[in-house]
Scaffold this motif. Structure first.
Motif, mmCIF file in Angstrom:
data_model
loop_
_atom_site.group_PDB
_atom_site.id
_atom_site.type_symbol
_atom_site.label_atom_id
_atom_site.label_comp_id
_atom_site.label_asym_id
_atom_site.label_seq_id
_atom_site.Cartn_x
_atom_site.Cartn_y
_atom_site.Cartn_z
ATOM 1 N N UNK A 1 109.936 22.498 9.643
ATOM 2 C CA UNK A 1 109.398 23.827 9.358
ATOM 3 C C UNK A 1 109.466 24.673 10.618
ATOM 4 N N UNK A 2 109.961 25.904 10.475
ATOM 5 C CA UNK A 2 109.987 26.851 11.580
ATOM 6 C C UNK A 2 109.046 28.004 11.251
ATOM 7 N N UNK A 3 108.153 28.305 12.183
ATOM 8 C CA UNK A 3 107.258 29.453 12.040
ATOM 9 C C UNK A 3 107.936 30.659 12.688
ATOM 10 N N UNK A 4 108.287 31.658 11.885
ATOM 11 C CA UNK A 4 109.020 32.832 12.356
ATOM 12 C C UNK A 4 108.107 34.054 12.254
ATOM 13 N N UNK A 5 108.066 34.840 13.318
ATOM 14 C CA UNK A 5 107.111 35.947 13.408
ATOM 15 C C UNK A 5 107.807 37.298 13.382
ATOM 16 N N UNK A 6 107.229 38.215 12.615
ATOM 17 C CA UNK A 6 107.657 39.616 12.623
ATOM 18 C C UNK A 6 106.830 40.342 13.681
ATOM 19 N N UNK A 7 107.524 40.878 14.679
ATOM 20 C CA UNK A 7 106.871 41.680 15.714
ATOM 21 C C UNK A 7 107.462 43.082 15.708
ATOM 22 N N UNK A 8 106.790 43.992 16.394
ATOM 23 C CA UNK A 8 107.336 45.335 16.457
ATOM 24 C C UNK A 8 106.560 46.250 17.385
ATOM 25 N N UNK A 9 107.097 47.465 17.541
ATOM 26 C CA UNK A 9 106.515 48.474 18.420
ATOM 27 C C UNK A 9 106.023 49.657 17.587
ATOM 28 N N UNK A 10 104.926 50.262 18.028
ATOM 29 C CA UNK A 10 104.540 51.562 17.486
ATOM 30 C C UNK A 10 105.493 52.593 18.088
ATOM 31 N N UNK A 11 105.913 53.550 17.299
ATOM 32 C CA UNK A 11 106.922 54.517 17.737
ATOM 33 C C UNK A 11 106.387 55.451 18.820
ATOM 34 N N UNK A 12 107.301 55.909 19.681
ATOM 35 C CA UNK A 12 106.983 57.036 20.560
ATOM 36 C C UNK A 12 106.856 58.270 19.689
ATOM 37 N N UNK A 13 105.946 59.162 20.028
ATOM 38 C CA UNK A 13 105.830 60.385 19.250
ATOM 39 C C UNK A 13 104.420 60.726 18.831
ATOM 40 N N UNK A 14 103.413 60.286 19.600
ATOM 41 C CA UNK A 14 102.016 60.638 19.329
ATOM 42 C C UNK A 14 101.628 60.311 17.896
ATOM 43 N N UNK A 15 101.807 59.062 17.487
ATOM 44 C CA UNK A 15 101.428 58.632 16.142
ATOM 45 C C UNK A 15 99.913 58.745 15.999
ATOM 46 N N UNK A 16 99.485 59.384 14.940
ATOM 47 C CA UNK A 16 98.060 59.659 14.746
ATOM 48 C C UNK A 16 97.263 58.370 14.573
ATOM 49 N N UNK A 17 95.980 58.440 14.892
ATOM 50 C CA UNK A 17 95.101 57.318 14.641
ATOM 51 C C UNK A 17 94.817 57.198 13.154
ATOM 52 N N UNK A 18 94.379 56.026 12.734
ATOM 53 C CA UNK A 18 94.026 55.822 11.331
ATOM 54 C C UNK A 18 95.173 55.429 10.425
ATOM 55 N N UNK A 19 96.375 55.265 10.979
ATOM 56 C CA UNK A 19 97.489 54.789 10.160
ATOM 57 C C UNK A 19 97.295 53.291 9.883
ATOM 58 N N UNK A 20 97.519 52.898 8.646
ATOM 59 C CA UNK A 20 97.304 51.511 8.236
ATOM 60 C C UNK A 20 98.656 50.872 7.902
ATOM 61 N N UNK A 21 98.942 49.738 8.549
ATOM 62 C CA UNK A 21 100.264 49.114 8.446
ATOM 63 C C UNK A 21 100.127 47.687 7.935
ATOM 64 N N UNK A 22 100.833 47.400 6.841
ATOM 65 C CA UNK A 22 100.853 46.064 6.247
ATOM 66 C C UNK A 22 102.311 45.725 5.924
ATOM 67 N N UNK A 23 102.694 44.459 6.116
ATOM 68 C CA UNK A 23 104.037 44.021 5.751
ATOM 69 C C UNK A 23 103.960 42.845 4.788
ATOM 70 N N UNK A 24 104.893 42.835 3.832
ATOM 71 C CA UNK A 24 105.051 41.705 2.916
ATOM 72 C C UNK A 24 106.469 41.173 3.058
ATOM 73 N N UNK A 25 106.609 39.846 3.096
ATOM 74 C CA UNK A 25 107.934 39.257 3.105
ATOM 75 C C UNK A 25 108.422 39.218 1.661
ATOM 76 N N UNK A 26 109.527 39.895 1.376
ATOM 77 C CA UNK A 26 109.952 40.082 -0.006
ATOM 78 C C UNK A 26 111.345 39.544 -0.324
ATOM 79 N N UNK A 27 112.085 39.086 0.684
ATOM 80 C CA UNK A 27 113.418 38.580 0.383
ATOM 81 C C UNK A 27 113.949 37.667 1.466
#
Length: 374
Positions: free
Chosen positions: A124-150
């Protein structure tokens, strides 16, 4: 008196979920990151938090055969938009497997027809989704969820249950720390092929807004020398080595892991980072060291305790390939041959009519590479 005889036969069948021995099953890992806040920088031209762990999935191969995964898809949900995110990555442990090839209409796709990764049979391999918040003064209160779908793999692939991340919510601040690199054009025009302890590159690291730490640095050698012709690579600050001495890998990269004792740079201050090494050949060839990708450097804001991507030249300038020059870089001098009279040569008189007399011994010293004497 009575006799009785009886016979009975019974058959029973039960069905449960059985995973074929040659299949791949994918499920949510217990190591998936908890829900929490992520930081957005108020200044739109500066980087926000990066290297955020969103979700970890367990990829389990059946006992019959290894499974090579060629494509993985995630779907974003929550009160947010695709443009709130920068680059997204797949990691296996601390090894980056891939960057996303597309992110449209909420769907993030990672693809490599040769294979993103391979899970050995029965493992079994544990694989992680990582990422960066974009440059561009992203507002507070944004809610981010990911689902593995394929998932596409060399065998059948089955996603078991809901493979869904915990929610991340943006919080906007005006004082997120940043580190940028500058003054990276100093390098030797030439080196000798046998030169030890030679400076190969230097750069300046500057911290802004908060105290910062350099925790990891990967350099890529670009050039025509062989990987074993420059050795004992090490980083120095103010003449003191930091981290361990390393060698080039077969992929021409060298990675310095400083996480155990990071290089700290106080807010508003700078430090000069020097790369040194020992030459062991390469005559007539060239080399230069570079920073190729934003993920090749890990810098952390000490106050907030989060990773922030490194900028180039100033905090408001996006990362680009960092190299000492666009040309070939450092040239390795061609080998030389030095001849001389060896001290062991005979001296004094020679007897008349002697035969096979040794008149002299000569020394030939090759420097930098093997030299043929015709």
């Amino acid at each position: 008196e009575g006799e009785g005889e009886g016979e009975g036969e019974g058959e029973g069948e039960g069905e449960g979920e059985v995973v074929p021995a040659g299949a791949l099953t994918v499920s949510l890992s217990a190591d998936t990151a908890a829900a929490g806040d992520v930081i957005s920088e108020e200044t739109g031209s500066e980087y926000s938090e990066g290297n955020i762990s969103f979700m970890t999935a367990d990829f389990a191969a059946g006992s019959d055969a290894a499974q090579t995964v060629t494509e993985v898809q995630f779907t974003r949900s929550g009160i947010s938009s695709d443009t709130d995110l920068g680059i997204l990555y797949l990691y296996y442990g601390d090894t980056k497997l891939a960057e996303h090839v597309s992110f449209n209409d909420r769907v993030v796709t990672f693809r490599n027809t040769s294979g993103l990764f391979t899970v050995p049979a029965g493992e079994t391999h544990a694989v992680t989704l990582r990422g960066d918040i974009a440059r561009g003064a992203i507002a507070g209160g944004k809610k981010i969820v990911f689902s593995l779908t394929g998932v596409t793999s060399s065998g059948s692939a089955d996603i078991v249950g809901d493979v869904v991340s915990n929610q991340k919510e943006t919080v906007q601040v005006s004082d997120l720390g940043h580190m940028f690199v500058s003054a990276y054009t100093t390098f030797p025009a030439t080196v000798k092929a046998d030169q030890a302890d030679v400076e190969l590159w230097r750069m300046t690291l500057t911290a802004d807004a908060q105290d910062m730490e350099l925790q990891r640095l990967m350099l890529t050698m670009v050039g025509t020398i062989n990987t074993n012709e420059v050795q004992n690579l090490r980083l120095e600050v103010d003449g003191t080595q930091i981290g361990e001495a390393m060698g080039l890998g077969d992929d021409k990269t060298v990675e310095f892991d400083l996480s155990g004792s990071p290089l700290g740079v106080e807010s508003g201050q700078s430090k000069i980072l020097v790369l040194r090494g020992d030459m062991h050949g390469g005559s007539g060839r060239v080399l230069k060291f570079t920073i190729q990708r934003i993920t090749d450097v890990t810098t952390q804001d000490v106050e907030y305790g989060v990773d922030v991507p490194m900028a180039k030249d100033a905090t408001t300038t996006a990362f680009g390939v960092i190299e000492p020059q666009s040309g070939n870089g450092t040239s390795v001098d061609s080998g030389t041959l030095t001849q001389g009279l060896d001290p062991s040569s005979a001296t004094g008189n020679i007897a008349d009519a002697d035969t096979s007399v040794e008149f002299a011994n000569f020394s030939f010293e090759a420097v930098g590479e093997d030299v043929k004497v015709d």
